[in-house]
Design a protein around this motif. Structure first.
Motif, short mmCIF file in Angstrom:
data_model
loop_
_atom_site.label_atom_id
_atom_site.label_comp_id
_atom_site.label_asym_id
_atom_site.label_seq_id
_atom_site.Cartn_x
_atom_site.Cartn_y
_atom_site.Cartn_z
N ASN A 129 1.10 -1.36 0.19
CA ASN A 129 -0.34 -0.14 0.32
C ASN A 129 1.29 0.86 0.42
O ASN A 129 1.35 1.00 1.17
CB ASN A 129 -1.03 -0.54 0.84
CG ASN A 129 -1.68 -0.90 1.21
OD1 ASN A 129 -2.99 -0.76 0.57
ND2 ASN A 129 -1.61 -1.79 2.05
N VAL A 130 0.37 2.16 -0.67
CA VAL A 130 1.68 2.92 -1.09
C VAL A 130 0.50 4.68 -1.16
O VAL A 130 -0.33 4.81 -1.74
CB VAL A 130 1.96 2.76 -2.12
CG1 VAL A 130 3.39 1.84 -2.50
CG2 VAL A 130 1.49 2.99 -4.10
N GLY A 131 1.44 5.59 -0.38
CA GLY A 131 0.92 7.07 -1.31
C GLY A 131 1.57 7.81 -2.55
O GLY A 131 3.23 7.41 -2.55
N SER A 148 -1.03 20.17 -4.67
CA SER A 148 -0.56 18.84 -4.71
C SER A 148 -1.24 18.06 -3.79
O SER A 148 -1.79 18.33 -2.87
CB SER A 148 0.80 18.86 -4.40
OG SER A 148 1.83 19.46 -5.20
N LEU A 149 -1.63 17.58 -4.46
CA LEU A 149 -2.47 16.05 -3.39
C LEU A 149 -1.09 14.58 -3.18
O LEU A 149 -0.43 14.06 -3.69
CB LEU A 149 -3.07 15.90 -3.35
CG LEU A 149 -3.83 14.79 -4.86
CD1 LEU A 149 -5.02 14.65 -4.57
CD2 LEU A 149 -4.02 16.24 -5.65
N LYS A 150 -1.62 14.02 -2.53
CA LYS A 150 -1.16 12.28 -2.48
C LYS A 150 -2.51 11.21 -2.02
O LYS A 150 -3.39 12.03 -1.43
CB LYS A 150 -0.28 11.91 -0.53
CG LYS A 150 -0.03 10.71 -0.96
CD LYS A 150 1.00 10.11 0.09
CE LYS A 150 2.63 11.44 0.13
NZ LYS A 150 3.60 10.58 1.58
N VAL A 151 -2.36 10.49 -2.73
CA VAL A 151 -3.23 9.54 -2.55
C VAL A 151 -3.04 8.10 -2.34
O VAL A 151 -1.95 7.88 -2.35
CB VAL A 151 -4.07 9.70 -4.30
CG1 VAL A 151 -4.86 10.42 -4.66
CG2 VAL A 151 -3.60 8.51 -5.75
N ARG A 180 10.61 5.85 -10.45
CA ARG A 180 10.87 6.15 -9.17
C ARG A 180 12.18 4.81 -9.42
O ARG A 180 12.61 4.02 -10.52
CB ARG A 180 10.61 4.93 -8.18
CG ARG A 180 9.80 5.23 -7.30
CD ARG A 180 9.42 4.55 -6.24
NE ARG A 180 8.64 5.46 -5.35
CZ ARG A 180 8.87 6.05 -3.87
NH1 ARG A 180 9.63 5.94 -4.07
NH2 ARG A 180 7.99 6.93 -3.19
N ASP A 181 13.42 5.48 -9.04
CA ASP A 181 14.69 4.47 -9.58
C ASP A 181 15.10 3.40 -9.24
O ASP A 181 15.40 2.49 -9.88
CB ASP A 181 15.81 5.11 -8.68
CG ASP A 181 16.12 7.04 -9.12
OD1 ASP A 181 15.05 6.88 -10.50
OD2 ASP A 181 16.83 8.22 -8.67
N ALA A 200 1.77 2.07 -9.28
CA ALA A 200 1.59 2.88 -8.18
C ALA A 200 2.72 2.69 -7.09
O ALA A 200 3.11 4.07 -7.14
CB ALA A 200 0.19 2.70 -7.59
N LYS A 201 3.03 1.47 -7.12
CA LYS A 201 4.54 1.29 -6.65
C LYS A 201 5.70 1.56 -7.19
O LYS A 201 7.03 1.97 -6.49
CB LYS A 201 4.20 -0.13 -6.04
CG LYS A 201 4.71 -1.33 -6.82
CD LYS A 201 5.13 -2.30 -6.38
CE LYS A 201 4.62 -3.55 -7.43
NZ LYS A 201 4.85 -4.85 -6.80
N ASP A 202 5.75 1.90 -8.30
CA ASP A 202 6.73 1.61 -9.21
C ASP A 202 7.10 3.31 -9.36
O ASP A 202 7.71 4.27 -9.88
CB ASP A 202 6.03 1.43 -10.77
CG ASP A 202 6.46 0.23 -10.22
OD1 ASP A 202 7.28 -0.64 -9.18
OD2 ASP A 202 6.27 -0.94 -11.20
N ILE A 203 5.51 4.56 -8.80
CA ILE A 203 5.72 6.00 -9.37
C ILE A 203 7.00 6.85 -8.39
O ILE A 203 5.89 6.89 -7.32
CB ILE A 203 4.36 6.30 -9.40
CG1 ILE A 203 3.76 5.45 -10.65
CG2 ILE A 203 4.29 7.35 -9.38
CD1 ILE A 203 1.89 5.69 -10.92
N LYS A 204 6.82 8.49 -8.32
CA LYS A 204 7.58 8.81 -8.08
C LYS A 204 6.89 10.33 -8.17
O LYS A 204 6.87 10.37 -6.96
CB LYS A 204 9.14 9.06 -8.80
CG LYS A 204 9.83 10.45 -8.39
CD LYS A 204 11.06 11.21 -9.10
CE LYS A 204 11.78 9.73 -9.19
NZ LYS A 204 12.64 10.35 -9.68
N ARG A 205 6.44 10.35 -8.87
CA ARG A 205 5.11 11.02 -9.36
C ARG A 205 4.40 11.59 -9.83
O ARG A 205 4.15 11.56 -11.27
CB ARG A 205 5.86 12.73 -9.35
CG ARG A 205 5.14 14.51 -8.97
CD ARG A 205 5.84 15.17 -8.91
NE ARG A 205 5.84 15.48 -7.02
CZ ARG A 205 5.46 15.45 -6.79
NH1 ARG A 205 4.41 16.02 -6.67
NH2 ARG A 205 5.61 16.01 -5.28
#
Length: 219
Positions: A129-131, A148-151, A180-181, A200-205
């Motif tokens: 589970n990630v933000g 900006s927001l965080k989901v 993400r790197d 989602a777990k691979d996303i930086k922004r």
């Protein structure tokens, strides 16, 4: 892993087709005398497999800006790399985590890959589970007035460029995704073509256009 389970693959000599050179064998029945099947000739036989004692390693888990430590038992000869994922059992919860760095016993530097026996600390982040950080621009194209927001979503939630997502009172159309790197399996570190998908777990922004009805009513 140090324990032998049914379905594991091990390197052994085969009395039927390869008595001197090791071949890959599938474990059919674990136990004192392990029943295995040779992948080369399908010969089934029993053998003794010496178990390697596990090593106990410190794991640092990062989750939503907080971090905590737990322990992991692993095969000392196992290779661990940045991007690997595994399950850790913590007092708080059972989590799926991804390796972000490795600290060795004889160095303070971070490494991309190492043998577990040489590892002092495994640095990870939770990915079940990630933000996800999202930057939104108003529909009029203005770059001065952004928000900006965080989901918070499951790690395997799919975000796709060109699609519109809604979370509570927020609605936005995705225009770009930065990766993400430590993510693997992606050809680029940024996607902006319609239909491009990133977990989602691979996303930086995420960047997007704000579709919320009252988002920019003040202007």
């Amino acid at each position: 892993m140090s324990d032998i389970d049914a379905g594991d693959r091990v390197a052994l000599t085969c009395p039927s087709c390869s008595p001197r050179e090791e071949t890959v064998h599938e474990v059919l029945k674990p136990g004192g005398d392990v029943t295995v099947r040779c992948s080369e000739c399908s010969h089934v036989h029993k053998t003794q497999i010496e178990s390697t004692p596990a090593v106990d390693k410190k794991v640092i888990v990062s989750q939503d800006g907080d971090s905590f430590s737990t322990r992991l038992e692993a095969d000392p000869n196992e290779t661990v790399e940045v991007g690997d994922e595994f399950i850790v059992d913590t007092p708080e919860a059972i989590l799926q985590v991804r390796v972000t760095g490795l600290e060795l016993t004889d160095s303070d530097a971070r490494f991309e890959s190492a043998i577990m026996e040489d590892v002092e600390t495994v640095w990870t982040r939770a990915v079940d589970n990630v933000g996800v950080n999202v930057t939104l621009h108003p529909k009029d194209g203005s770059r001065d007035d952004t928000r900006s927001l965080k989901v918070n979503v499951p790690g395997d939630y799919e975000f796709t460029v060109g699609e519109t997502d809604s979370f509570g009172d927020d609605e936005f159309t995705i225009t770009g995704i930065f990766v993400r790197d430590d993510a693997e399996g992606y050809r680029f570190d940024k996607f902006d073509e319609r239909g491009d998908m990133v977990y989602a777990k691979d996303i930086k922004r995420i960047y997007g256009t704000d579709e919320t009805t009252s988002a920019w009513s003040a202007w």
